[in-house]
Motif scaffolding. Structure first.
Motif, PDB file in Angstrom:
ATOM      1  N   GLU A  67       0.852  -1.187   0.000  1.00 40.01           N
ATOM      2  CA  GLU A  67       0.000   0.000   0.000  1.00 40.01           C
ATOM      3  C   GLU A  67       0.882   1.230   0.000  1.00 40.01           C
ATOM      4  N   ASP A  70      -0.776   8.532   1.095  1.00 41.69           N
ATOM      5  CA  ASP A  70      -0.567   9.948   0.779  1.00 41.69           C
ATOM      6  C   ASP A  70      -0.542  10.682   2.120  1.00 41.69           C
ATOM      7  N   ALA A  75      -4.882   9.268   2.843  1.00 40.35           N
ATOM      8  CA  ALA A  75      -5.500   8.254   1.977  1.00 40.35           C
ATOM      9  C   ALA A  75      -4.537   7.084   1.785  1.00 40.35           C
ATOM     10  N   TYR A  77      -3.842   3.626  -0.485  1.00 43.87           N
ATOM     11  CA  TYR A  77      -4.175   2.981  -1.749  1.00 43.87           C
ATOM     12  C   TYR A  77      -3.511   1.605  -1.815  1.00 43.87           C
ATOM     13  N   ILE A  79      -1.793  -1.649  -3.398  1.00 45.40           N
ATOM     14  CA  ILE A  79      -0.926  -1.902  -4.548  1.00 45.40           C
ATOM     15  C   ILE A  79      -0.854  -3.411  -4.734  1.00 45.40           C
ATOM     16  N   THR A  83      -1.077  -2.404 -10.743  1.00 44.30           N
ATOM     17  CA  THR A  83      -1.356  -1.074 -10.188  1.00 44.30           C
ATOM     18  C   THR A  83      -0.236  -0.102 -10.559  1.00 44.30           C
ATOM     19  N   TYR A  85       0.979   3.836  -9.622  1.00 41.04           N
ATOM     20  CA  TYR A  85       0.769   5.071  -8.862  1.00 41.04           C
ATOM     21  C   TYR A  85       1.864   6.054  -9.242  1.00 41.04           C
ATOM     22  N   HIS A  93       5.056  10.397   0.919  1.00 42.85           N
ATOM     23  CA  HIS A  93       4.280   9.170   0.968  1.00 42.85           C
ATOM     24  C   HIS A  93       4.980   8.105   1.813  1.00 42.85           C
TER      25      HIS A  93
END
Length: 132
Positions: A67, A70, A75, A77, A79, A83, A85, A93
């Motif tokens: 993951e 941010d 947040a 996200y 992975i 994926t 990013y 991050h």
């Protein structure tokens, strides 16, 4: 034409390492293509606090799960393979490898020289103005 085989980069100056990660620098600034490309492995269980203040970075996952957080908004996200990013705003991050080693193909602009390692704040220094 440039042809590079990852297995030939192990234990050379293009094989960068740090706590919880290692990266094969497939393309670097001196290759002259305007970006750099790395095959990066983040070890399972690693948590990397990163902030590329001088570079944009795109990351495409080819193996493992993890993951990215941010830091500006919290947040999270997931992975997994397939994926992508992109750190398009020099985003601070946190990157975690949660299931197996996370393997990423990473593109940096401006290109890395190839020998960079993360500073205490998780960033690489400003790019040099020469062709190293």
């Amino acid at each position: 034409m440039l042809v590079v085989n990852a297995s030939e980069l192990n234990n050379t100056e293009r094989h960068a390492r740090g706590a919880g990660w290692e990266s094969l620098r497939m393309l670097v600034k001196r290759d002259g293509v305007g970006y750099s490309l790395n095959e990066t492995r983040v070890l399972e269980g690693a948590e990397l606090h990163l902030h590329y203040k001088h570079h944009y970075e795109a990351n495409y996952c080819i193996d493992g799960e993890g993951e990215v957080v941010d830091v500006s908004c919290g947040a999270v996200y997931p992975i997994r393979p397939g994926t992508l990013y992109v750190l398009d705003k020099h985003d601070q991050h946190i990157l975690r490898a949660t299931k197996g080693d996370l393997r990423l193909v990473c593109v940096f602009n401006p290109p890395l020289a190839g020998t960079e390692v993360h500073g205490p704040d998780g960033s690489y220094g400003p790019p040099a103005n020469d062709n190293t």
